[in-house]
Design an enzyme around this catalytic site. Sequence first.
Site, PDB file in Angstrom:
ATOM      1  N   TYR A 181       9.925 -34.015 -61.554  1.00 18.23           N
ATOM      2  CA  TYR A 181      10.620 -35.182 -62.102  1.00 18.23           C
ATOM      3  C   TYR A 181      11.621 -34.782 -63.185  1.00 18.23           C
ATOM      4  O   TYR A 181      12.591 -35.484 -63.418  1.00 18.23           O
ATOM      5  CB  TYR A 181       9.622 -36.174 -62.712  1.00 18.23           C
ATOM      6  CG  TYR A 181       9.015 -37.151 -61.729  1.00 18.23           C
ATOM      7  CD1 TYR A 181       8.361 -36.712 -60.588  1.00 18.23           C
ATOM      8  CD2 TYR A 181       9.090 -38.519 -61.966  1.00 18.23           C
ATOM      9  CE1 TYR A 181       7.794 -37.612 -59.700  1.00 18.23           C
ATOM     10  CE2 TYR A 181       8.515 -39.423 -61.087  1.00 18.23           C
ATOM     11  CZ  TYR A 181       7.879 -38.973 -59.958  1.00 18.23           C
ATOM     12  OH  TYR A 181       7.320 -39.870 -59.096  1.00 18.23           O
ATOM     13  N   LYS A 198      -0.508 -26.986 -54.490  1.00 17.97           N
ATOM     14  CA  LYS A 198      -0.038 -26.458 -53.205  1.00 17.97           C
ATOM     15  C   LYS A 198       0.157 -24.956 -53.398  1.00 17.97           C
ATOM     16  O   LYS A 198       1.229 -24.397 -53.166  1.00 17.97           O
ATOM     17  CB  LYS A 198       1.267 -27.176 -52.805  1.00 17.97           C
ATOM     18  CG  LYS A 198       1.737 -26.900 -51.396  1.00 17.97           C
ATOM     19  CD  LYS A 198       0.893 -27.539 -50.302  1.00 17.97           C
ATOM     20  CE  LYS A 198       1.344 -27.072 -48.933  1.00 17.97           C
ATOM     21  NZ  LYS A 198       0.467 -27.545 -47.844  1.00 17.97           N
ATOM     22  N   ASP A 227      -2.270 -31.589 -49.372  1.00 19.59           N
ATOM     23  CA  ASP A 227      -2.368 -32.245 -48.054  1.00 19.59           C
ATOM     24  C   ASP A 227      -3.821 -32.544 -47.713  1.00 19.59           C
ATOM     25  O   ASP A 227      -4.173 -33.633 -47.252  1.00 19.59           O
ATOM     26  CB  ASP A 227      -1.677 -31.404 -46.962  1.00 19.59           C
ATOM     27  CG  ASP A 227      -2.074 -29.942 -46.965  1.00 19.59           C
ATOM     28  OD1 ASP A 227      -2.725 -29.484 -47.931  1.00 19.59           O
ATOM     29  OD2 ASP A 227      -1.753 -29.238 -45.989  1.00 19.59           O
ATOM     30  N   ASP A 268       1.802 -38.850 -58.409  1.00 19.98           N
ATOM     31  CA  ASP A 268       2.471 -40.105 -58.045  1.00 19.98           C
ATOM     32  C   ASP A 268       1.957 -40.574 -56.690  1.00 19.98           C
ATOM     33  O   ASP A 268       1.578 -41.736 -56.512  1.00 19.98           O
ATOM     34  CB  ASP A 268       3.983 -39.880 -58.001  1.00 19.98           C
ATOM     35  CG  ASP A 268       4.747 -41.127 -57.579  1.00 19.98           C
ATOM     36  OD1 ASP A 268       4.434 -42.207 -58.106  1.00 19.98           O
ATOM     37  OD2 ASP A 268       5.633 -41.020 -56.719  1.00 19.98           O
ATOM     38  N   ASP A 298      -1.264 -43.599 -55.728  1.00 19.35           N
ATOM     39  CA  ASP A 298      -1.060 -44.787 -54.890  1.00 19.35           C
ATOM     40  C   ASP A 298      -2.110 -44.845 -53.779  1.00 19.35           C
ATOM     41  O   ASP A 298      -2.658 -45.920 -53.488  1.00 19.35           O
ATOM     42  CB  ASP A 298       0.341 -44.782 -54.246  1.00 19.35           C
ATOM     43  CG  ASP A 298       1.356 -45.576 -55.049  1.00 19.35           C
ATOM     44  OD1 ASP A 298       1.163 -45.717 -56.274  1.00 19.35           O
ATOM     45  OD2 ASP A 298       2.342 -46.049 -54.455  1.00 19.35           O
TER      46      ASP A 298
HETATM   47  C1  IPM Z   1       4.819 -44.707 -60.884  1.00 23.69           C
HETATM   48  C2  IPM Z   1       6.135 -45.086 -60.271  1.00 23.69           C
HETATM   49  C3  IPM Z   1       7.226 -44.321 -61.015  1.00 23.69           C
HETATM   50  C4  IPM Z   1       6.987 -42.848 -60.785  1.00 23.69           C
HETATM   51  C5  IPM Z   1       8.663 -44.706 -60.629  1.00 23.69           C
HETATM   52  C6  IPM Z   1       8.894 -46.196 -60.742  1.00 23.69           C
HETATM   53  C7  IPM Z   1       9.670 -43.946 -61.450  1.00 23.69           C
HETATM   54  O1  IPM Z   1       6.128 -44.840 -58.915  1.00 23.69           O
HETATM   55  O2  IPM Z   1       4.614 -44.975 -62.089  1.00 23.69           O
HETATM   56  O3  IPM Z   1       3.981 -44.167 -60.174  1.00 23.69           O
HETATM   57  O4  IPM Z   1       7.403 -42.289 -59.762  1.00 23.69           O
HETATM   58  O5  IPM Z   1       6.358 -42.234 -61.629  1.00 23.69           O
HETATM   59 MG    MG Z   2       4.252 -44.227 -58.158  1.00 24.45          MG
END
Ligand code: IPM
Ligand code: MG
Length: 360
Positions: free
Chosen positions: A143, A194, A226, A250, A254
């Site tokens: 990032y 990785k 993975d 990230d 999710d």
């Molecule tokens: C998160 C989001 C952010 C990230 C985006 C909105 C920049 O997806 O907080 O996970 O990638 O970190």
């Molecule tokens: Mg995210």
Amino acid sequence: MTQSFRITLLPGDGIGPEIMAVAVDVMNQVGSQLDLSFDFQEALMGGVAIDETGSPLPDATLATCKQSDAVLLAAIGGYKWDTLPRHQRPETGLLGLRAGLELFANLRPATILPQLIDASSLKREVVEGVDIMVVRELTGGIYFGEPKGIFQSETGEKRGVSTMAYTESEIDRIGRVAFETAQKRQGRLCSVDKANVLEVSQLWRDCITALAADYPDVELSHLYVDNAAMQLVRWPKQFDTIVTGNLFGDILSDAAAMLTGSIGMLPSASLGAAGPGVFEPVHGSAPDIAGQDQANPLAQVLSAAMMLRYGLDQPEAADKIEAAVSTVLDQGYRTGDIMAEGMTAVGCKAMGDAILKALA
Ligand code: IPM
Ligand code: MG
């Protein structure tokens, strides 16, 4: 004696202001019960800040955040700002806030609430009892690594570059947060990388392995990213605490969030070495339902609880809020995203009122 705290509120975009209003009411009520007072300062961030100032993170906002004890963020972004150049995008404001406050440690719990098991897309026996904490590195990795950009190559073709890089000290400090988090949980830490392909991951693995000597009570394991993604959906109960870099975190956070069936329920904390932390729901700004009183405010309310626990050291207040959330779910109140047969459908405000009642 009343203890008082300065809190910066960043309601942001979409459903942000609606869910923030609920969280503020809840905090005020708990505060009055426990003799805590909150001095709330609202500031602009995200699309709303772009519209008013041209910048997604105005200097004044960062300054206000720095002067506070903790920052409560709702959600940012929306279709309207999706096509702006990158430096003006709401997401750039969020990255600027993380960098500006040096919030290198992102804690994302994925806990299955027993009342909501059927909201998961996975089978009951797979998700029942899941309780995972993802510790994501937040201010390094691909990032922020240099060089980055879209360059013109010698052949005239464009070439996009992002760099995944970590220094030993960056890995060390997130590693320590993760080991300490695991110590407070079930004592198991899985580091995800990785290392079979990436040099940056090899260093990650070496550093995390070296740290283990300082935490003999924590059982350390390693997975390639993975495989970790696969294991998360195959048998998530094998995980207690996961530590990983910015990009892998990230993605995996999710996936872990969705195990619970409703991303609308999950809070998160972003912490630095010193200074205020930022507490925010994992979900986004849901522009499609903004302003319709349909949003689920529970992740925002639970983010306020996380702020009280990790940012302000007020575990009793956090416990009370979490218990009230559990009570309203027991009572059958559900917003649209978690609605199920036989439950009572409510909007954002009514859910907030139910929590206030449960607290009283
Ligand atoms: C998160 C989001 C952010 C990230 C985006 C909105 C920049 O997806 O907080 O996970 O990638 O970190
Ligand atoms: Mg995210």
